[in-house]
Design a protein around this motif. Structure first.
Motif, PDB file in Angstrom:
ATOM      1  N   GLY A 145      36.972  65.080   6.694  1.00  0.00           N
ATOM      2  CA  GLY A 145      36.615  66.354   6.102  1.00  0.00           C
ATOM      3  C   GLY A 145      35.893  67.286   7.064  1.00  0.00           C
ATOM      4  N   GLY A 146      35.585  66.789   8.269  1.00  0.00           N
ATOM      5  CA  GLY A 146      34.974  67.614   9.299  1.00  0.00           C
ATOM      6  C   GLY A 146      33.486  67.428   9.487  1.00  0.00           C
ATOM      7  N   ALA A 147      32.824  66.607   8.667  1.00  0.00           N
ATOM      8  CA  ALA A 147      31.377  66.415   8.794  1.00  0.00           C
ATOM      9  C   ALA A 147      31.066  65.607  10.052  1.00  0.00           C
ATOM     10  CB  ALA A 147      30.828  65.690   7.568  1.00  0.00           C
ATOM     11  N   LEU A 148      30.060  66.077  10.802  1.00  0.00           N
ATOM     12  CA  LEU A 148      29.625  65.364  12.007  1.00  0.00           C
ATOM     13  C   LEU A 148      28.570  64.341  11.595  1.00  0.00           C
ATOM     14  CD1 LEU A 148      30.220  65.501  15.067  1.00  0.00           C
ATOM     15  CD2 LEU A 148      28.178  66.929  15.285  1.00  0.00           C
ATOM     16  N   VAL A 149      28.790  63.072  11.964  1.00  0.00           N
ATOM     17  CA  VAL A 149      27.951  61.982  11.470  1.00  0.00           C
ATOM     18  C   VAL A 149      27.491  61.099  12.626  1.00  0.00           C
ATOM     19  CG1 VAL A 149      27.859  59.967   9.947  1.00  0.00           C
ATOM     20  CG2 VAL A 149      29.212  61.962   9.286  1.00  0.00           C
ATOM     21  N   LYS A 150      26.197  60.797  12.628  1.00  0.00           N
ATOM     22  CA  LYS A 150      25.670  59.781  13.553  1.00  0.00           C
ATOM     23  C   LYS A 150      25.446  58.509  12.749  1.00  0.00           C
ATOM     24  CE  LYS A 150      21.386  59.564  15.188  1.00  0.00           C
ATOM     25  NZ  LYS A 150      20.155  59.756  15.993  1.00  0.00           N
ATOM     26  N   SER A 151      25.982  57.406  13.257  1.00  0.00           N
ATOM     27  CA  SER A 151      25.985  56.168  12.472  1.00  0.00           C
ATOM     28  C   SER A 151      25.496  54.973  13.277  1.00  0.00           C
ATOM     29  CB  SER A 151      27.405  55.867  11.967  1.00  0.00           C
ATOM     30  OG  SER A 151      27.926  56.930  11.205  1.00  0.00           O
ATOM     31  N   SER A 152      25.055  53.965  12.544  1.00  0.00           N
ATOM     32  CA  SER A 152      24.774  52.642  13.099  1.00  0.00           C
ATOM     33  C   SER A 152      25.324  51.607  12.137  1.00  0.00           C
ATOM     34  CB  SER A 152      23.267  52.419  13.288  1.00  0.00           C
ATOM     35  OG  SER A 152      22.768  53.195  14.359  1.00  0.00           O
ATOM     36  N   THR A 153      26.026  50.624  12.697  1.00  0.00           N
ATOM     37  CA  THR A 153      26.575  49.528  11.906  1.00  0.00           C
ATOM     38  C   THR A 153      25.950  48.235  12.407  1.00  0.00           C
ATOM     39  OG1 THR A 153      28.681  50.679  11.568  1.00  0.00           O
ATOM     40  CG2 THR A 153      28.671  48.282  11.255  1.00  0.00           C
ATOM     41  N   MET A 154      25.203  47.559  11.538  1.00  0.00           N
ATOM     42  CA  MET A 154      24.502  46.335  11.913  1.00  0.00           C
ATOM     43  C   MET A 154      25.094  45.170  11.131  1.00  0.00           C
ATOM     44  SD  MET A 154      20.938  48.399  11.737  1.00  0.00           S
ATOM     45  CE  MET A 154      21.778  49.543  10.635  1.00  0.00           C
ATOM     46  N   VAL A 155      25.631  44.206  11.854  1.00  0.00           N
ATOM     47  CA  VAL A 155      26.327  43.103  11.199  1.00  0.00           C
ATOM     48  C   VAL A 155      25.329  42.164  10.532  1.00  0.00           C
ATOM     49  CG1 VAL A 155      28.287  43.204  12.773  1.00  0.00           C
ATOM     50  CG2 VAL A 155      26.374  41.703  13.316  1.00  0.00           C
ATOM     51  N   LEU A 156      25.759  41.545   9.449  1.00  0.00           N
ATOM     52  CA  LEU A 156      24.961  40.543   8.742  1.00  0.00           C
ATOM     53  C   LEU A 156      25.561  39.164   9.012  1.00  0.00           C
ATOM     54  CD1 LEU A 156      24.517  42.304   5.274  1.00  0.00           C
ATOM     55  CD2 LEU A 156      22.968  42.360   7.244  1.00  0.00           C
ATOM     56  N   ARG A 157      24.709  38.201   9.329  1.00  0.00           N
ATOM     57  CA  ARG A 157      25.153  36.839   9.627  1.00  0.00           C
ATOM     58  C   ARG A 157      24.430  35.846   8.726  1.00  0.00           C
ATOM     59  NH1 ARG A 157      27.633  36.942  14.761  1.00  0.00           N
ATOM     60  NH2 ARG A 157      27.205  38.884  15.905  1.00  0.00           N
ATOM     61  N   ASP A 158      25.108  34.747   8.428  1.00  0.00           N
ATOM     62  CA  ASP A 158      24.449  33.668   7.691  1.00  0.00           C
ATOM     63  C   ASP A 158      23.780  32.723   8.685  1.00  0.00           C
ATOM     64  OD1 ASP A 158      26.418  31.932   8.718  1.00  0.00           O
ATOM     65  OD2 ASP A 158      27.693  32.175   6.943  1.00  0.00           O
TER      66      ASP A 158
END
Length: 226
Positions: A87-100
């Motif tokens: 849609g054109g929105a500028l986004v700063k992201s972080s993806t942090m994985v979850l582990r068992d």
């Protein structure tokens, strides 16, 4: 053992749910926080606060989640990357994985900040100062609440970078298409091969064949044998 691990993963997700609300409340309306359970990729979103990418509980993972899923237990956190929604929105992201406790990746906590207003202010200040503030090229990321739309968008994006229809592509271009989709984690999703085949108008057997060839080519060193 599987039952015990599932119970452990459920407990981790339950403990993370208040964190979702807390982070979103801290950063305010420009922030969206999404908690994913990758055991069900088609409905991976188990908690969400804020609205930047339009995610909802019960929604599917994005292409970023596909990439994490394809990375398996070797997947790493992806922090402070900038992308753009369709849609054109500028986004700063972080993806942090979850582990068992075994180190297995089973989910992720994602934080998305809408930085469009910040970018506009930066460009305005740059213009006032006479500085060159031409925006850098930012990749577009597909977010969606159903996995089919994400896969379709990725196929279309790859096809748009190539010439003509599937019938007009040579073998190298076809392998490049399948290799590119594989690298982005598309085929880690159940049923994706069949969906891609339908999108391209080819048989399921042909799709599996091209995927196998693309993976073999990727695993073969240049000028040598695997």
């Amino acid at each position: 053992m599987d039952g015990a691990l599932d119970a452990e993963r459920d407990a981790i997700l339950a403990a993370m749910t208040p964190v979702v609300d807390g982070i979103a409340a801290t950063f305010g309306p420009i922030c969206e926080v999404v908690l994913h359970d990758y055991r069900d990729p088609e409905k991976s979103v188990v908690a969400v606060a804020g609205s930047v990418t339009g995610r909802a509980v019960g929604g599917a993972m994005s292409e970023i989640g596909m990439r994490v899923l394809a990375g398996g237990d070797g997947a790493a956190d992806e922090l402070n990357y900038v992308t753009r929604t369709r849609g054109g929105a500028l986004v700063k992201s972080s993806t942090m994985v979850l582990r068992d406790s075994t180190g297995a990746v089973f989910g992720a906590l994602c934080v998305n900040l809408d930085i469009g207003a910040v970018g506009a202010a930066h460009r305005l200040l740059g213009a006032l100062a006479g500085a060159d503030t031409a925006p850098a090229e930012v990749p577009t990321t597909t977010f969606g609440n159903d996995i089919d739309s994400v896969v379709d968008a990725l196929v279309d994006a790859h096809r748009s970078r190539q010439r003509g229809s599937w019938a007009e592509l040579d073998r190298a271009e076809r392998l490049d298409l399948f290799g590119g989709l594989d690298a982005r984690g598309v085929f880690a999703v159940r049923g994706a091969v069949e969906q891609v085949a339908g999108r391209l108008g080819i048989s399921r057997a042909s799709a599996y064949s091209y995927l196998a060839q693309a993976r073999a080519a990727h695993d073969t060193p240049p000028g040598g044998s695997a």
